[in-house]
Design a protein around this motif. Structure first.
Motif, PDB file in Angstrom:
ATOM      1  N   SER A 182       0.816  -1.218   0.000  1.00 58.97           N
ATOM      2  CA  SER A 182       0.000   0.000   0.000  1.00 58.97           C
ATOM      3  C   SER A 182       0.848   1.265   0.000  1.00 58.97           C
ATOM      4  N   GLU A 183       2.158   1.121   0.194  1.00 60.79           N
ATOM      5  CA  GLU A 183       3.017   2.300   0.190  1.00 60.79           C
ATOM      6  C   GLU A 183       3.346   2.783  -1.222  1.00 60.79           C
ATOM      7  N   PHE A 184       3.058   1.971  -2.252  1.00 62.83           N
ATOM      8  CA  PHE A 184       3.425   2.344  -3.611  1.00 62.83           C
ATOM      9  C   PHE A 184       2.411   3.289  -4.260  1.00 62.83           C
ATOM     10  N   ILE A 185       1.120   3.088  -4.004  1.00 54.77           N
ATOM     11  CA  ILE A 185       0.068   3.854  -4.662  1.00 54.77           C
ATOM     12  C   ILE A 185      -0.802   4.505  -3.596  1.00 54.77           C
ATOM     13  N   GLY A 186      -1.214   5.769  -3.849  1.00 47.25           N
ATOM     14  CA  GLY A 186      -2.088   6.462  -2.903  1.00 47.25           C
ATOM     15  C   GLY A 186      -2.822   7.590  -3.604  1.00 47.25           C
ATOM     16  N   PHE A 187      -3.806   8.160  -2.899  1.00 48.26           N
ATOM     17  CA  PHE A 187      -4.564   9.289  -3.434  1.00 48.26           C
ATOM     18  C   PHE A 187      -3.754  10.569  -3.262  1.00 48.26           C
ATOM     19  N   ALA A 188      -3.808  11.427  -4.259  1.00 50.40           N
ATOM     20  CA  ALA A 188      -3.086  12.697  -4.191  1.00 50.40           C
ATOM     21  C   ALA A 188      -3.589  13.554  -3.061  1.00 50.40           C
ATOM     22  N   ASN A 189      -4.885  13.490  -2.784  1.00 50.08           N
ATOM     23  CA  ASN A 189      -5.499  14.248  -1.699  1.00 50.08           C
ATOM     24  C   ASN A 189      -6.712  13.460  -1.248  1.00 50.08           C
ATOM     25  N   GLU A 190      -7.034  13.548   0.043  1.00 52.22           N
ATOM     26  CA  GLU A 190      -8.150  12.754   0.541  1.00 52.22           C
ATOM     27  C   GLU A 190      -9.482  13.179  -0.065  1.00 52.22           C
ATOM     28  N   LEU A 191      -9.561  14.372  -0.633  1.00 47.73           N
ATOM     29  CA  LEU A 191     -10.796  14.825  -1.271  1.00 47.73           C
ATOM     30  C   LEU A 191     -10.736  14.676  -2.781  1.00 47.73           C
ATOM     31  N   ASP A 192      -9.639  14.098  -3.291  1.00 51.37           N
ATOM     32  CA  ASP A 192      -9.448  13.940  -4.730  1.00 51.37           C
ATOM     33  C   ASP A 192      -9.382  12.453  -5.052  1.00 51.37           C
ATOM     34  N   SER A 193     -10.080  12.037  -6.097  1.00 48.10           N
ATOM     35  CA  SER A 193     -10.124  10.620  -6.455  1.00 48.10           C
ATOM     36  C   SER A 193      -8.946  10.190  -7.317  1.00 48.10           C
ATOM     37  N   THR A 194      -7.987  11.058  -7.548  1.00 49.73           N
ATOM     38  CA  THR A 194      -6.859  10.734  -8.411  1.00 49.73           C
ATOM     39  C   THR A 194      -5.815   9.934  -7.636  1.00 49.73           C
ATOM     40  N   LEU A 195      -5.436   8.780  -8.171  1.00 46.17           N
ATOM     41  CA  LEU A 195      -4.402   7.935  -7.581  1.00 46.17           C
ATOM     42  C   LEU A 195      -3.069   8.239  -8.246  1.00 46.17           C
ATOM     43  N   VAL A 196      -2.012   8.337  -7.414  1.00 47.67           N
ATOM     44  CA  VAL A 196      -0.682   8.662  -7.923  1.00 47.67           C
ATOM     45  C   VAL A 196       0.330   7.685  -7.340  1.00 47.67           C
ATOM     46  N   VAL A 197       1.540   7.682  -7.924  1.00 44.09           N
ATOM     47  CA  VAL A 197       2.640   6.849  -7.439  1.00 44.09           C
ATOM     48  C   VAL A 197       3.245   7.512  -6.199  1.00 44.09           C
ATOM     49  N   LYS A 198       3.314   6.767  -5.103  1.00 45.94           N
ATOM     50  CA  LYS A 198       3.873   7.292  -3.865  1.00 45.94           C
ATOM     51  C   LYS A 198       5.317   6.843  -3.634  1.00 45.94           C
TER      52      LYS A 198
END
Length: 681
Positions: A182-198
């Motif tokens: 779960s450390e590799f992928i996450g949401f850019a912001n908790e109010l944004d549905s966009t997933l980004v590489v973490k």
């Protein structure tokens, strides 16, 4: 006359007109308004009473009005004989399961009259409740991400919608739940549905994984829904090819001919692309780094086999040639290996490396293979020797050159071993160095010196404004001694428990009581649990109970001044007042008893010395207090005897009562406590 008759008729009709006016107001609302309004929640159960009409009249069977809903199939109804509005259908602010608002007309009929009906508009507004969880759009999700994607790169959008009305109930918060990868992928912001590489991806380590996504609204309590995201990592050309071995050798026969395939050791020359997903084809060649030696051999482009060139027959050997393996699709990706050519005779043994190194965990089991000392040519039998006999205490080398673990290692004792090793075939020999590094393992948990700590803190030092403790705001309690057997580990200390916020502890184990804690303390003995956690991987921890007894006038005085000791001070004051009142009552009782005794003593003496007039004075007696045992005795004072021979008045005589000599006519003090309070008459 007619005028007078009209006036009389009006006077008679006036009360009935006024009564009629009063009866006409029975369908009016008590608040003087024209519309009734109500507010209810959308989750109100069907059949619930949502409000009561405030009409003046009485709709009961014996009342003066009747009420009914004018619309057919309305969501509200009025039970017969009642003013209550009852919900007949379910409501839904989102208008899915029912209406979002209600508006009906209530008809009011005045009984006993032919007056037209009175219409009362009723408006019902529906409050929104958090009855809908967010719904994912397009779930479950799948994404393909290149391993070269930089941190912050967009993966995909995973939107969710909440059917509740705009506001906290419909505000969606996004989060990736903790789990593997779960450390590799996450949401850019908790109010944004966009997933980004973490975190950077690596196809060679992780090729695909699944994450759990959660969409949660801001209601109380919140509602949420979960879905899955499958991530497939795409391999990229980020790895160079790699030879099976870094160093090869080949023996050249004295009669070697051009085109002869040379046998290489420790195996055929081969390489492979480390980008497993791409696995690009390779081609082999002699690298330009080989210099003049490049003309000695030819390397087959596809297979990597080495064939002798004409110049090899008369070449001065040994010689080293650099072999290059290059990707067909990317010339910038290549690998190099060394090929050493030497004559078949004389045969000379040597190590393929000048230095060998191995890394081994300290918990490795005896018998484990640590490394192999490769030699050329790999002939047998070979013998190995080491520069220090202490090597044989922990390690062993077999005839194949394999270094084996003989006894268990301990990082805390020795973290590395460095030796020089020699190999010989009986004719020639060679030397190399061996470096074995011991990797630390978290074997020990922190250990406290004592299983239970008890401290005593005198708060007078904290009350003293001139002391260093008062200036720092901390009161030294004591020191917890803890030790970790792992040499490289550091230990951190924390406190847990109800009283933990009252204390401060540093990593040295020094424990302090906070000065401001005195205002909130309600016990003279404080209990906490001290936990020591080391820095190993994984960390280990140990806990011990700690008791602190607070003594001195400081904590009581400071607590009372700040409200913490108010209850105790009040209790002590009440107890003192009660004791003082009890002492006054005891003193009053003693004075009362003494006065009663004096009065009785006076009355008894007077009655004994005064003779009744109707009887002769035959005897005179004096009452006295009895013996020390508390028994009241009568002391005879003598008696008068009539005239006669040998007669005469028998004088008052003394008599011993209760072991004491009593004399008539005198009241004696009694021994004991009464003597202190009552004076003799």
């Amino acid at each position: 006359m007619a005028f007078l008759l009209r006036i009389a008729a009006l006077a008679i009709l006036a009360p009935s007109v006024r009564l009629q006016a009063i009866q006409d107001s029975r369908c009016y609302l008590m608040n003087g308004g024209a519309v009734e309004s109500f507010f209810i929640s959308e989750d109100t159960p069907v059949g619930s009473v949502i409000g009561t009409l405030s009409v003046n009249g009485d709709p009961s069977p014996s009342g003066d009005i009747s009420l009914s809903v004018q619309e057919r199939d309305a969501a509200l109804r009025i039970p017969a004989g009642s003013k209550n509005l009852t919900l007949a259908r379910a409501l839904d602010r989102e208008q899915r399961a029912g209406p979002a608002s209600l508006y009906v007309n209530v008809r009011c009929d005045r009984r006993g009259t032919t007056d037209p009906s009175f219409i009362i508009p009723v408006s019902v507004r529906v409050w929104d409740v958090n009855d809908n969880a967010p719904e994912w759009i397009g779930a479950p999700f799948e994404a393909r991400v290149s391993e070269l994607a930089s941190v912050g790169s967009r993966v995909l959008a995973a939107p969710a919608r909440d059917a509740d009305q705009p506001g906290p109930h419909a505000t969606v918060h996004y989060v990736v739940l903790p789990g593997p990868h779960s450390e590799f992928i996450g949401f850019a912001n908790e109010l944004d549905s966009t997933l980004v590489v973490k975190k950077p991806l690596d196809y060679e380590r992780v090729r695909n994984f699944t994450l759990t996504l959660r969409a949660q609204d801001a209601g109380t309590p919140p509602r949420y829904s979960d879905t899955q995201l499958t991530v497939r990592v795409l391999d990229a050309d980020d790895q160079n090819p790699k030879f099976t071995h870094d160093h090869y050798t080949a023996l050249v026969p004295d009669d070697v001919q051009e085109g002869t395939i040379l046998k290489t050791s420790p195996g055929p020359i081969s390489a492979a692309d480390q980008d497993v997903g791409i696995n690009a084809p390779l081609y082999y060649a002699v690298a330009s780094e080989a210099g003049s030696s490049a003309a000695l051999v030819r390397v087959e482009r596809e297979s990597g086999r080495v064939a002798a060139a004409a110049a090899l027959r008369d070449a001065d050997l040994p010689a080293t040639i650099v072999i290059k393996a290059t990707q067909v699709d990317n010339a910038d990706r290549y690998a190099l290996a060394a090929l050493e050519l030497s004559r078949a005779a004389p045969r000379r043994v040597r190590f393929l490396r000048r230095a060998f190194a191995a890394r081994v965990r300290e918990d490795a089991a005896p018998g484990a293979l640590l490394l192999a000392l490769h030699t050329a040519p790999p002939q047998a039998p070979l013998q190995f020797y080491v520069s220090d006999k202490s090597f044989l205490d922990k390690f062993a080398i077999n005839s194949a050159g394999e270094v084996l673990l003989k006894k268990s290692l301990d990082y805390e004792t020795t973290d590395s071993y460095n030796y020089q090793v020699m190999v010989t075939d009986g004719v020639s020999n060679d030397t190399a160095t061996v470096n074995i590094t011991v990797l630390n393992v978290n074997e020990w948990e922190p250990r406290f010196r004592f299983p239970h700590y008890e401290f005593q803190l005198d708060t007078d030092a904290m009350e003293d404004e001139d002391s260093d403790v008062a200036a720092s705001g901390l009161g030294a309690v004591g020191r917890l001694e803890v030790h970790d057997g792992d040499r490289a580990d550091s230990v951190s200390l924390t406190l847990r428990g109800t009283h933990a916020p009252l204390f401060y502890i540093n990593d040295s184990g020094e424990m302090f009581l906070r000065r401001e804690a005195l205002a909130t303390m309600n016990s003279s003995v404080l209990h906490v649990v001290a936990t020591a956690v080391d820095s190993g991987d994984p960390p280990r921890q140990t806990s011990v109970p700690v008791s602190v007894r607070v003594v001195g006038r400081g904590w009581g005085a400071l607590g009372g001044a700040r409200g913490g000791g108010g209850t105790r001070g009040a209790a002590l004051g009440a107890l003192g007042a009660a004791l003082a009142l009890l002492a006054l009552l005891v003193l009053a009782l003693l004075l009362y008893i003494c006065r009663r005794r004096r009065r009785r003593s006076k009355n008894g003496s007077a009655s004994a010395l005064t003779l009744p007039p109707e009887k002769p004075p035959s005897a005179v007696g004096v009452g006295s207090v009895g013996s020390t045992g508390g028994t009241r005795n009568a002391v005879s004072a003598g008696e008068a005897v009539g005239s006669g021979e040998g007669g005469g008045a028998r004088g008052l005589s003394a008599k011993r009562v209760g072991g004491r000599q009593h004399h008539p006519g005198r009241l004696h003090r009694q021994p004991g406590p009464r003597r202190q309070w009552c004076a003799s008459e």
